[in-house]
Design a protein around this motif. Structure first.
Motif, PDB file in Angstrom:
ATOM      1  N   ASN A  65      -0.973  -6.185  -5.386  1.00 25.39           N
ATOM      2  CA  ASN A  65      -1.970  -5.630  -4.484  1.00 25.39           C
ATOM      3  C   ASN A  65      -1.390  -4.882  -3.284  1.00 25.39           C
ATOM      4  O   ASN A  65      -1.690  -3.970  -2.346  1.00 25.39           O
TER       5      ASN A  65
ATOM      6  N   SER B 195       1.714   0.466  -2.732  1.00 31.09           N
ATOM      7  CA  SER B 195       1.020   1.564  -2.140  1.00 31.09           C
ATOM      8  C   SER B 195       1.858   3.037  -2.640  1.00 31.09           C
ATOM      9  O   SER B 195       1.387   3.942  -1.967  1.00 31.09           O
TER      10      SER B 195
ATOM     11  N   GLY C  76      -6.929   3.845  -7.752  1.00 34.25           N
ATOM     12  CA  GLY C  76      -5.859   3.394  -6.700  1.00 34.25           C
ATOM     13  C   GLY C  76      -4.585   4.255  -6.547  1.00 34.25           C
ATOM     14  O   GLY C  76      -5.033   5.541  -6.477  1.00 34.25           O
TER      15      GLY C  76
END
Length: 553
Positions: free
Chosen positions: A412, A415, A443
């Motif tokens: 998670n 990025s 994502g």
């Protein structure tokens, strides 16, 4: 936690793969040598002599003492008569050493490195049974030195009787390197070779086997809140096999600051049959490059490793800069084929990582895990890689786990823009969560040109394993699965292959808790694997340049 295929999907590749029997396993294709003389049928060329130039100034260290040890923690202080700034060759005498400690190597220039090599035959590192000594072979300090067992008559290195895999002689190279480190699993914390306090060095043409822990351990420790870098290091043409834990363990998994491994080059190595990860590299920086290695049969001790979840094929952690992993073979693991982490420290460059043209195969759980913390200023690229043999079986030891259903799993906190392009994967899993095919976005992931379809198994010149052996069919023998709840005794079915004490055995009949060398009635001792792990000539993988090269540059 311690820390292609290019889908230019060629019709010939797909047709050949589809023609394979649908019930084929996810194992290797064993290619036996084609030549009647035991060669692989291709013309071999030898590396030219003269790589290091003719030696001028030389010095030979004393051999092992009466206790079998050579302990020189400060070589410059011990031998002040030597001009350490101009010495060309530092010779280690042939013999069997129970311990070797060589420290305070000189700081040299890259234009005139110090070459350290064997003299008069083979240097063997082998401890006494029951030793309490905490290490076997340690080298410390210095820059721009080369540790080599390479036979090179013009350069005055090595010995003709111990040429290793020179001239492509991989299948007969076992115990024929200038340096042989064989811990015989005597001590659980021993490294086959530990290097510290050094930078800018090179290690080549060594054999390391049966180390109690890692085969080759390289690290620098902090001093006064800072830590010297591990930059410009080259590790190549090494044969590391049958280790208790890792094959190569580079860098640190501790909290920052850690030694930055800029310019690390790891190539043309065979890292085979390791208890835990075959390759574990941390703190990689600008210019690091891992290429043309074979990491095969990793995590053999996954049922009874020193700690839970230490059972990937390989693990890598990167910090910043342009870093490349390409043309490697990652084959055989339990938790994942690659456990990959991102983690920058203060002052690190923006991160740009490429994984291209690698072959990933045969694990019991996940393909690739990407964890750690990364920002939008970095990017991760996975292009022209191939994945096969991801058949879930991890719950046998970790019953709470379930089939991940994907090839890639991203944490998670990742990025970074992540590109998945022109990869191919086999089986019913998704490429990554959120995508139903090989193209689209999910994502931070942008995928294009990826194909779910057949992937040919990697073939080698000669493994020495019984024909048709599947990668995951070989494990390290254990009496109990100590990492499973209740620690059940292990029962081995007839025909099962295990490694024990670096030896290969096949079960003659089903048996429980029978130590192989003590029970020849139920365990058949087989010849040792030959480990000629060059990519099979004429194969799709050879055409794409994936895997082990004949010789190092």
């Amino acid at each position: 936690m311690r820390w292609k295929i290019v889908v230019i999907v060629m019709s010939t590749l797909i047709a050949a793969a589809c023609a394979e029997d649908e019930g084929r396993d996810a194992g290797i294709q064993v290619e036996e040598p084609a030549g009647s003389d035991g060669s692989d049928g291709r013309a071999e060329s030898c590396e030219p002599f003269g790589r290091f130039g003719p030696p001028g100034n030389t010095f030979t260290l004393p051999g092992p003492g009466s206790n079998g040890q050579l302990y020189i923690p400060d070589v410059q202080a011990r031998f002040p008569e030597v001009d350490w700034s101009t010495l060309d060759r530092l010779y280690i005498q042939a013999g069997t050493y129970k311990l070797l400690n060589l420290g305070n190597l000189p700081v040299r220039s890259a234009s005139r490195p110090l070459v350290i090599t064997n003299k008069g035959g083979q240097v063997i590192l082998r401890p006494s049974a029951g030793t309490t000594q905490g290490y076997l072979w340690v080298i410390n300090g210095g820059t721009n030195w080369v540790l080599t067992g390479r036979y090179d008559a013009d350069s005055g290195t090595g010995h003709p009787d111990f040429p290793g895999h020179r001239c492509g002689a991989y299948a007969t190279s076992r115990q024929r390197y200038g340096f042989l480190s064989d811990d015989a699993f005597v001590h659980g914390s021993h490294m086959g070779l530990a290097i510290g306090g050094a930078r800018g060095f090179e290690v080549e043409f060594l054999e390391i086997t049966r180390s109690g822990f890692a085969g080759l351990r390289i690290n620098n420790t902090s001093s006064g809140g800072t830590v010297p870098p591990l930059d410009d290091i080259r590790l190549h043409d090494l044969y590391i096999h049958d280790t208790g834990s890792e094959g190569i363990y580079f860098g640190s998994t501790q909290a920052p600051p850690t030694p930055l491994g800029s310019g690390l080059k790891v190539y043309n190595n065979r890292i085979v049959r390791t208890g835990t990860e075959a390759l574990q590299v941390q703190n990689l920086g600008e210019g690091a490059e891992i290429h043309h290695n074979v990491m095969a049969f990793g995590a053999l001790d996954w049922r009874a490793a020193f700690q839970g979840y230490q059972d990937n094929n390989s693990q890598a952690q990167v910090r910043g800069g342009h870093i490349r992993f390409h043309h490697n073979v990652f084959m055989g693991g339990a938790a994942a084929l690659l456990n990959f982490f991102v983690g920058a420290e203060s002052g690190d460059l923006p991160l740009d990582v490429e994984f291209t043209d690698n072959y990933f195969a045969d694990t019991l759980n996940l393909g690739i895990y990407v964890g750690g913390t990364s920002g939008g200023g970095s990017r991760l690229r996975w292009e022209r890689n191939a994945f096969r043999g991801l058949d879930f079986g991890y719950a046998e030891v970790y019953p709470s786990t379930t089939d991940p259903g994907v090839i890639f799993r991203l944490g998670n906190t990742i990025s970074s823009p992540t590109t998945l392009k022109d990869n191919v994967w086999e089986g019913g899993r998704k490429l990554v969560a959120g995508l139903t095919g090989g193209s689209g976005t999910s994502g931070v992931v942008t995928a294009s040109g990826n194909v779910n379809g057949p992937v040919p198994a990697m073939g080698f010149v000669a493994t020495g394993l019984p024909a048709g052996t599947a990668t995951r069919a070989l494990e390290m023998w254990t009496s109990r699965a100590t990492l499973a709840p209740g620690q059940p005794e292990m029962t081995y079915a007839a025909g099962r292959l295990v490694m024990h004490d670096g030896q290969l055995y096949r079960a003659r009949s089903e048996n429980t808790n029978r130590v192989p060398p003590e029970h020849p009635d139920v365990w058949e001792l087989l010849p040792l694997p030959v480990d000629d792990l060059r990519t099979a000539p004429g194969s799709e993988w050879a055409a794409r340049g994936v895997g082990l090269l004949d010789s190092a540059p």
